[in-house]
Design a protein around this motif. Structure first.
Motif, PDB file in Angstrom:
ATOM      1  N   TRP A  17       0.837  -1.198   0.000  1.00 30.76           N
ATOM      2  CA  TRP A  17       0.000   0.000   0.000  1.00 30.76           C
ATOM      3  C   TRP A  17       0.875   1.252   0.000  1.00 30.76           C
ATOM      4  N   ARG A  18       1.938   1.254   0.790  1.00 30.77           N
ATOM      5  CA  ARG A  18       2.857   2.405   0.786  1.00 30.77           C
ATOM      6  C   ARG A  18       3.444   2.615  -0.604  1.00 30.77           C
ATOM      7  N   ALA A  19       3.832   1.529  -1.263  1.00 32.35           N
ATOM      8  CA  ALA A  19       4.381   1.626  -2.618  1.00 32.35           C
ATOM      9  C   ALA A  19       3.320   2.165  -3.585  1.00 32.35           C
ATOM     10  N   ALA A  20       2.078   1.716  -3.444  1.00 28.48           N
ATOM     11  CA  ALA A  20       0.993   2.193  -4.306  1.00 28.48           C
ATOM     12  C   ALA A  20       0.776   3.693  -4.105  1.00 28.48           C
ATOM     13  N   GLU A  23       3.540   5.467  -5.911  1.00 23.83           N
ATOM     14  CA  GLU A  23       3.465   5.335  -7.369  1.00 23.83           C
ATOM     15  C   GLU A  23       2.179   5.909  -7.956  1.00 23.83           C
ATOM     16  N   GLY A  24       1.149   6.037  -7.114  1.00 24.72           N
ATOM     17  CA  GLY A  24      -0.147   6.503  -7.601  1.00 24.72           C
ATOM     18  C   GLY A  24      -1.013   5.394  -8.161  1.00 24.72           C
ATOM     19  N   ARG A  25      -0.519   4.147  -8.039  1.00 26.21           N
ATOM     20  CA  ARG A  25      -1.285   3.003  -8.564  1.00 26.21           C
ATOM     21  C   ARG A  25      -0.793   1.716  -7.912  1.00 26.21           C
ATOM     22  N   TYR A  26      -1.651   0.723  -7.921  1.00 29.99           N
ATOM     23  CA  TYR A  26      -1.311  -0.607  -7.417  1.00 29.99           C
ATOM     24  C   TYR A  26      -1.453  -1.570  -8.583  1.00 29.99           C
ATOM     25  N   ILE A  38      -6.699  -7.814 -10.935  1.00 34.34           N
ATOM     26  CA  ILE A  38      -6.639  -7.577  -9.500  1.00 34.34           C
ATOM     27  C   ILE A  38      -7.933  -8.055  -8.867  1.00 34.34           C
ATOM     28  N   HIS A  39      -7.792  -8.950  -7.909  1.00 31.09           N
ATOM     29  CA  HIS A  39      -8.940  -9.498  -7.186  1.00 31.09           C
ATOM     30  C   HIS A  39      -9.454  -8.489  -6.165  1.00 31.09           C
ATOM     31  N   GLY A  90      -6.175  -4.275 -15.191  1.00 33.15           N
ATOM     32  CA  GLY A  90      -5.286  -3.134 -15.258  1.00 33.15           C
ATOM     33  C   GLY A  90      -4.934  -2.717 -13.848  1.00 33.15           C
ATOM     34  N   PRO A  91      -4.158  -1.657 -13.699  1.00 30.98           N
ATOM     35  CA  PRO A  91      -3.774  -1.209 -12.360  1.00 30.98           C
ATOM     36  C   PRO A  91      -4.940  -0.567 -11.622  1.00 30.98           C
ATOM     37  N   LEU A  92      -4.837  -0.566 -10.310  1.00 30.68           N
ATOM     38  CA  LEU A  92      -5.796   0.140  -9.454  1.00 30.68           C
ATOM     39  C   LEU A  92      -5.218   1.529  -9.175  1.00 30.68           C
TER      40      LEU A  92
END
Length: 119
Positions: A17-20, A23-26, A38-39, A90-92
């Motif tokens: 979550w910190r990385a997301a 980055e602005g996305r997961y 993504i589940h 796709g990314p979240l």
């Protein structure tokens, strides 16, 4: 059939979550990447997901996702017992989240949420 909810949830590690946030996305967990999406879990699916996949884990985050912000990337597909689950192709984007709380899951699968929002 009733309308689908406008929110769902993603359980992920606090580090992810910190990385997301940075980055602005997961982009997804190893399982998400292997499956190609993504589940997520709707509110009524969350406890079973936590018990099945996260029992005995701490230092997690429960992220609420605004499904209306995902557009065509969101697809409801059958999974456990034929129930429809929300999947993101796709990314979240972090901008599509409504908040996050710290979470741990007991060995017997019980969710324990932190009282306040976490990072």
């Amino acid at each position: 059939m009733s309308a689908q909810p406008d929110a769902a949830f993603k359980i992920l590690s606090r580090a992810d979550w910190r990385a997301a946030l940075a980055e602005g996305r997961y982009d997804g967990s190893a399982v998400d990447l292997a499956d190609g999406y993504i589940h997520l879990s709707a509110a009524d699916q969350l406890e079973a997901t936590a018990a099945k996949h996260y029992a005995g884990q701490a230092d997690l985050m429960l992220v609420e996702v605004d499904l209306t912000a995902l557009g065509e990337a969101l697809v409801w597909e059958p999974s456990r017992g034929g129930a429809l689950f929300p999947h993101i192709y796709g990314p979240l984007p972090v901008a599509a989240t409504r908040g996050a709380r710290g979470l741990s899951v007991s060995a017997d699968g019980r969710m324990i949420l932190e009282e306040t929002a976490g990072t």
